[in-house]
Design a protein around this motif. Structure first.
Motif, short mmCIF file in Angstrom:
data_model
loop_
_atom_site.label_atom_id
_atom_site.label_comp_id
_atom_site.label_asym_id
_atom_site.label_seq_id
_atom_site.Cartn_x
_atom_site.Cartn_y
_atom_site.Cartn_z
N GLY A 32 0.83 -1.20 0.00
CA GLY A 32 0.00 0.00 0.00
C GLY A 32 0.86 1.25 0.00
N ARG A 33 1.90 1.22 0.84
CA ARG A 33 2.77 2.41 0.93
C ARG A 33 3.49 2.67 -0.40
N GLU A 34 4.02 1.58 -1.01
CA GLU A 34 4.74 1.75 -2.29
C GLU A 34 3.83 2.35 -3.36
N LEU A 35 2.59 1.87 -3.38
CA LEU A 35 1.66 2.37 -4.40
C LEU A 35 1.37 3.86 -4.21
N LEU A 36 1.23 4.26 -2.94
CA LEU A 36 0.95 5.67 -2.67
C LEU A 36 2.15 6.56 -3.03
N VAL A 37 3.35 6.07 -2.71
CA VAL A 37 4.56 6.84 -3.04
C VAL A 37 4.68 6.98 -4.55
N LEU A 38 4.42 5.87 -5.23
CA LEU A 38 4.51 5.88 -6.69
C LEU A 38 3.53 6.90 -7.29
N GLN A 39 2.34 6.90 -6.74
CA GLN A 39 1.32 7.84 -7.23
C GLN A 39 1.78 9.30 -7.01
N SER A 42 8.56 15.22 -4.88
CA SER A 42 9.89 14.68 -4.60
C SER A 42 9.69 13.38 -3.82
N ASN A 43 10.72 12.56 -3.75
CA ASN A 43 10.62 11.30 -3.05
C ASN A 43 10.18 11.51 -1.60
N GLU A 44 10.80 12.51 -0.98
CA GLU A 44 10.53 12.78 0.43
C GLU A 44 9.07 13.24 0.62
N GLU A 45 8.63 14.12 -0.28
CA GLU A 45 7.27 14.63 -0.20
C GLU A 45 6.25 13.51 -0.43
N ARG A 78 6.69 10.37 0.19
CA ARG A 78 6.68 9.49 1.36
C ARG A 78 5.83 10.09 2.48
N ARG A 79 5.99 11.40 2.66
CA ARG A 79 5.25 12.09 3.72
C ARG A 79 3.74 12.01 3.43
N ARG A 80 3.39 12.25 2.17
CA ARG A 80 1.99 12.22 1.77
C ARG A 80 1.42 10.80 1.94
N ALA A 81 2.23 9.80 1.62
CA ALA A 81 1.78 8.40 1.78
C ALA A 81 1.47 8.12 3.25
N ASP A 82 2.36 8.55 4.14
CA ASP A 82 2.14 8.34 5.58
C ASP A 82 0.82 8.98 6.02
N GLU A 83 0.64 10.22 5.59
CA GLU A 83 -0.58 10.96 5.96
C GLU A 83 -1.83 10.21 5.51
N LEU A 84 -1.80 9.78 4.24
CA LEU A 84 -3.01 9.16 3.67
C LEU A 84 -3.27 7.78 4.25
N LEU A 85 -2.20 7.05 4.58
CA LEU A 85 -2.39 5.73 5.20
C LEU A 85 -3.14 5.91 6.51
#
Ligand SMILES: Nc1ncnc2c1ncn2[C@@H]1O[C@H](COP(=O)(O)OP(=O)(O)OP(=O)(O)O)[C@@H](O)[C@H]1O
Length: 308
Positions: free
Chosen positions: A91-98, A105-108, A110-117
């Motif tokens: 799930g996390r990988e898919l969100l980061v990819l999106q 950016s990669n960091e952004e 990742r942060r967005r993925a954490d928030e949405l999870l």
């Protein structure tokens, strides 16, 4: 947020959507309710620029769906009926990819993925392959994926079709949360009367490509009248006395009428004063089923389910 005027889509002379007009205000949850084949998906596809209207005009976020396709696409989130989620990635990988697809950016990302999870309550399952998720979890991940670029309008085409009642309630809670916490405007289609009743601020009933009725659930229910009261007596004589008292007619042991200018308390008191004791007394609220029957002349044959 969404303005639709005289929208038509004809497939080889068959009108799938036939002169539909409506508008959705900012922050609203608007439901398109109708049985299979009513024209719901075709409407969503036109509003999300996936299908070109035969005629009519539609604007989403102020952008024309034909002339400003790109602007529309960047400002909306879309979850269609078939989720095309890759099963091998987590799930996390898919969100980061999106996020990366939306040029974060990669960091952004990742942060967005954490928030949405967190938003869709999938943090604990974030690092599992999405192929191991339940149907409800996959729909929640799908919701999160539509939110990555912070769209102001979300289109959900039958978000709970095929889900069991518990997962359906989870999705309802997420949809409500997105709307309340982030003010996201939501256009959803559904074939479930309860879903429209539970979630939507306003409902348009679509039937054979046309909107046959529109309003809040309460307004729609008012179309078929108010509450009705029904009572069953142990004998026909009592039923007749009660019927005369309430200026209606009895049907065997049964008496029912609309609760219009009289309250339940007054009814119970009037019965009591005459020594009438019904064996059963029930008050029935009109349902969207009754509305559908009234406005289409057909009983509702959508995927009805009970969740209570
Ligand atoms: N690409 C197409 N070519 C021909 N006919 C189509 C096409 N897409 C939809 N239709 C027809 O248009 C009508 C409306 O279909 P649509 O999918 O919009 O209904 P729906 O309300 O979303 O129903 P469902 O819940 O089954 O998706 C149906 O009669 C359907 O068969």
């Amino acid at each position: 947020m969404i303005e639709v005027e005289g929208l038509v889509k004809t497939f080889k002379d068959v009108p799938a959507v036939n002169d539909v007009s409506f508008s959705v205000k900012e922050g609203e949850i608007f439901a398109f309710l109708g049985p299979n084949g009513a024209g719901k998906s075709t409407t969503v596809q036109m509003l999300t620029t996936l299908v070109r209207p035969t005629s009519g005009v539609a604007r989403v976020n102020g952008f024309d769906v034909v002339k400003q396709e790109k602007d529309v696409r960047l400002s909306i989130g879309v979850a269609l009926q078939e989720t095309g989620i890759d099963k091998v990635l987590t799930g996390r990988e898919l969100l980061v990819l999106q996020g990366r697809l939306f040029k974060m950016s990669n960091e952004e990302a990742r942060r967005r993925a954490d928030e949405l999870l967190e938003v869709v309550s999938l943090t604990d399952a974030a690092d599992r392959r999405s192929g191991t998720y339940s149907g409800g979890m996959r729909r929640r991940l799908d919701l999160a994926l539509t939110l990555v670029h912070r769209p102001t309008v979300l289109f959900l085409d039958e978000p709970t079709t095929g889900l069991d009642p518990a997962s359906r309630i989870e999705i309802w809670n997420e949809v409500r949360r997105l709307n309340q916490e982030f003010g996201t405007t939501i256009f959803l289609t559904t074939q479930y009367l309860e879903e429209a009743d539970e979630l939507a601020d306003r409902i348009a009933i679509i039937h054979h490509g046309k909107i046959v009725s529109e309003g809040t659930a309460e307004e729609l229910k008012q179309l078929v009248g108010g509450e009705t009261i029904a009572m069953d007596f142990s004998n026909e004589a009592d039923a007749m006395t009660a019927a005369t008292l309430f200026q209606t007619t009895a049907n065997g042991n049964h008496v029912s009428f609309e609760l219009r200018d009289v309250t339940l308390t007054e009814i119970v008191r009037a019965l009591d004063e005459r020594g009438l004791q019904p064996e059963r007394l029930t008050v029935k609220q009109p349902s969207l089923d009754d509305v559908f029957l009234q406005v289409t002349g057909e009983s509702y044959e959508g995927g009805e389910i009970r969740v209570d």
